[in-house]
Design a protein around this motif. Structure first.
Motif, PDB file in Angstrom:
ATOM      1  N   ALA A 151       4.378  22.684  14.964  1.00  0.00           N
ATOM      2  CA  ALA A 151       3.789  22.347  16.260  1.00  0.00           C
ATOM      3  C   ALA A 151       4.914  22.211  17.274  1.00  0.00           C
ATOM      4  O   ALA A 151       6.098  22.351  16.940  1.00  0.00           O
ATOM      5  N   ALA A 152       4.557  21.921  18.515  1.00  0.00           N
ATOM      6  CA  ALA A 152       5.566  21.758  19.556  1.00  0.00           C
ATOM      7  C   ALA A 152       6.377  20.493  19.302  1.00  0.00           C
ATOM      8  O   ALA A 152       5.841  19.458  18.932  1.00  0.00           O
ATOM      9  N   GLY A 153       7.687  20.581  19.507  1.00  0.00           N
ATOM     10  CA  GLY A 153       8.552  19.426  19.356  1.00  0.00           C
ATOM     11  C   GLY A 153       9.268  19.390  18.035  1.00  0.00           C
ATOM     12  O   GLY A 153       9.668  20.419  17.491  1.00  0.00           O
ATOM     13  N   GLY A 154       9.446  18.209  17.497  1.00  0.00           N
ATOM     14  CA  GLY A 154      10.142  18.026  16.236  1.00  0.00           C
ATOM     15  C   GLY A 154       9.419  17.033  15.363  1.00  0.00           C
ATOM     16  O   GLY A 154       8.624  16.208  15.832  1.00  0.00           O
ATOM     17  N   VAL A 155       9.689  17.071  14.066  1.00  0.00           N
ATOM     18  CA  VAL A 155       9.080  16.151  13.112  1.00  0.00           C
ATOM     19  C   VAL A 155       9.804  14.810  13.174  1.00  0.00           C
ATOM     20  O   VAL A 155      11.023  14.746  13.011  1.00  0.00           O
ATOM     21  N   VAL A 156       9.048  13.749  13.423  1.00  0.00           N
ATOM     22  CA  VAL A 156       9.634  12.408  13.485  1.00  0.00           C
ATOM     23  C   VAL A 156       9.274  11.570  12.267  1.00  0.00           C
ATOM     24  O   VAL A 156       9.863  10.520  12.038  1.00  0.00           O
ATOM     25  N   SER A 157       8.305  12.036  11.479  1.00  0.00           N
ATOM     26  CA  SER A 157       7.904  11.278  10.301  1.00  0.00           C
ATOM     27  C   SER A 157       7.157  12.179   9.335  1.00  0.00           C
ATOM     28  O   SER A 157       6.408  13.065   9.766  1.00  0.00           O
ATOM     29  N   ARG A 158       7.388  11.968   8.045  1.00  0.00           N
ATOM     30  CA  ARG A 158       6.618  12.665   7.013  1.00  0.00           C
ATOM     31  C   ARG A 158       6.426  11.711   5.841  1.00  0.00           C
ATOM     32  O   ARG A 158       7.401  11.175   5.312  1.00  0.00           O
ATOM     33  N   GLN A 159       5.182  11.506   5.459  1.00  0.00           N
ATOM     34  CA  GLN A 159       4.861  10.647   4.329  1.00  0.00           C
ATOM     35  C   GLN A 159       3.892  11.384   3.412  1.00  0.00           C
ATOM     36  O   GLN A 159       2.931  11.978   3.881  1.00  0.00           O
ATOM     37  N   THR A 160       4.168  11.331   2.118  1.00  0.00           N
ATOM     38  CA  THR A 160       3.310  11.983   1.138  1.00  0.00           C
ATOM     39  C   THR A 160       2.834  10.952   0.127  1.00  0.00           C
ATOM     40  O   THR A 160       3.630  10.175  -0.412  1.00  0.00           O
ATOM     41  N   ALA A 161       1.532  10.938  -0.114  1.00  0.00           N
ATOM     42  CA  ALA A 161       0.932  10.056  -1.110  1.00  0.00           C
ATOM     43  C   ALA A 161      -0.108  10.853  -1.877  1.00  0.00           C
ATOM     44  O   ALA A 161      -1.083  11.329  -1.286  1.00  0.00           O
ATOM     45  N   GLY A 162       0.136  11.045  -3.178  1.00  0.00           N
ATOM     46  CA  GLY A 162      -0.789  11.828  -3.982  1.00  0.00           C
ATOM     47  C   GLY A 162      -0.801  13.270  -3.533  1.00  0.00           C
ATOM     48  O   GLY A 162       0.232  13.927  -3.441  1.00  0.00           O
ATOM     49  N   ASP A 163      -1.974  13.769  -3.190  1.00  0.00           N
ATOM     50  CA  ASP A 163      -2.106  15.182  -2.808  1.00  0.00           C
ATOM     51  C   ASP A 163      -2.201  15.377  -1.303  1.00  0.00           C
ATOM     52  O   ASP A 163      -2.613  16.441  -0.836  1.00  0.00           O
ATOM     53  N   THR A 164      -1.800  14.365  -0.513  1.00  0.00           N
ATOM     54  CA  THR A 164      -1.925  14.433   0.943  1.00  0.00           C
ATOM     55  C   THR A 164      -0.613  14.063   1.627  1.00  0.00           C
ATOM     56  O   THR A 164       0.080  13.136   1.193  1.00  0.00           O
ATOM     57  N   SER A 165      -0.282  14.795   2.681  1.00  0.00           N
ATOM     58  CA  SER A 165       0.879  14.473   3.510  1.00  0.00           C
ATOM     59  C   SER A 165       0.426  14.178   4.933  1.00  0.00           C
ATOM     60  O   SER A 165      -0.531  14.783   5.428  1.00  0.00           O
ATOM     61  N   VAL A 166       1.142  13.258   5.569  1.00  0.00           N
ATOM     62  CA  VAL A 166       0.953  12.971   6.992  1.00  0.00           C
ATOM     63  C   VAL A 166       2.266  13.320   7.687  1.00  0.00           C
ATOM     64  O   VAL A 166       3.298  12.691   7.438  1.00  0.00           O
ATOM     65  N   ILE A 167       2.227  14.341   8.531  1.00  0.00           N
ATOM     66  CA  ILE A 167       3.420  14.842   9.211  1.00  0.00           C
ATOM     67  C   ILE A 167       3.237  14.627  10.712  1.00  0.00           C
ATOM     68  O   ILE A 167       2.238  15.065  11.291  1.00  0.00           O
ATOM     69  N   VAL A 168       4.195  13.950  11.332  1.00  0.00           N
ATOM     70  CA  VAL A 168       4.076  13.584  12.741  1.00  0.00           C
ATOM     71  C   VAL A 168       5.058  14.418  13.570  1.00  0.00           C
ATOM     72  O   VAL A 168       6.280  14.379  13.346  1.00  0.00           O
ATOM     73  N   TRP A 169       4.507  15.162  14.532  1.00  0.00           N
ATOM     74  CA  TRP A 169       5.284  15.945  15.486  1.00  0.00           C
ATOM     75  C   TRP A 169       5.279  15.240  16.832  1.00  0.00           C
ATOM     76  O   TRP A 169       4.268  14.643  17.224  1.00  0.00           O
TER      77      TRP A 169
END
Length: 213
Positions: A151-169
């Motif tokens: 996405a536009a910008g840069g990744v400021v956070s990435r968290q993975t738990a089980g089979d799901t990731s939350v990636i913050v741009w």
């Protein structure tokens, strides 16, 4: 950092504007198996004219709205065709409009597509939009753990738990458009030998071309 932009002009971006969208703060969750998405988007708007009774956004007819709130209070709205009209607008120079919605992208549009392996989503087809003067963008994407997002910008956070990731741009500078958002199973090649690091993301079927790129 990545800019995924397209210079797309629209009639609403003319000089006759009642308001302009200055930021999106969205949480977008993708469900590849059902080809559906859920999103809560806080759309910040700058009011350009005196007291108004309503705000009119462009919003895809493929999306189903759950609720719209401003200042913690639910507002009446109508969603007809590709237009979302929010009533009972409070006074103020800046308003944060929180829009909760879901949708199915089982059918590919001219610009966007969604499958069990990837999602290619155009800004104007997944977010409430209007005349744009972006100053800030923050997107939390909830995707399968083996997916990459772009996405536009840069990744400021990435968290993975089980089979799901939350990636913050995040992007905190002026931006004319957000363009496209990508997510899926990519082959990624990086070149960090120069002053500017370059990443190339390709779908599995394209990976043989990677070294040449």
């Amino acid at each position: 950092m990545l800019l995924c932009c397209a210079a797309v002009s629209t009639a609403q971006d003319s000089d006759e504007k009642d308001f302009e969208v200055i930021s999106h703060r969205a949480r977008l969750q993708l469900f590849p198996q059902s080809l559906t998405l859920k999103c809560v988007d806080t759309v910040s708007v700058r009011m350009l004219k005196p007291r108004q009774d309503e705000l009119s956004f462009r919003m895809s007819r493929l999306l189903l709205l759950d609720e719209v709130t401003i200042a913690g209070r639910q507002r009446e709205f109508t969603h007809t065709g590709d237009h979302l009209v929010v009533d009972d607008i409070p006074s103020g120079h800046r308003l944060d409009v929180v829009v909760s919605y879901s949708g199915s992208f089982a059918l590919r549009s001219e610009f966007s597509g969604f499958s069990t392996e990837r999602a290619i989503l155009r800004e104007d087809e997944i977010f409430p939009t209007g005349p744009k003067a972006y100053e800030f963008f923050r997107l939390s994407m909830v995707v399968p753990a083996d997916w990459t997002t772009v996405a536009a910008g840069g990744v400021v956070s990435r968290q993975t738990a089980g089979d799901t990731s939350v990636i913050v741009w995040e992007f905190d500078q002026s931006l004319p458009n957000l363009g496209w958002i990508y997510a899926g199973k990519f082959v990624t090649l990086e070149d960090r030998t120069g002053d500017i690091p370059i990443s190339v993301h390709m779908f599995q079927e394209d990976s043989a071309s990677g070294p040449k790129v």
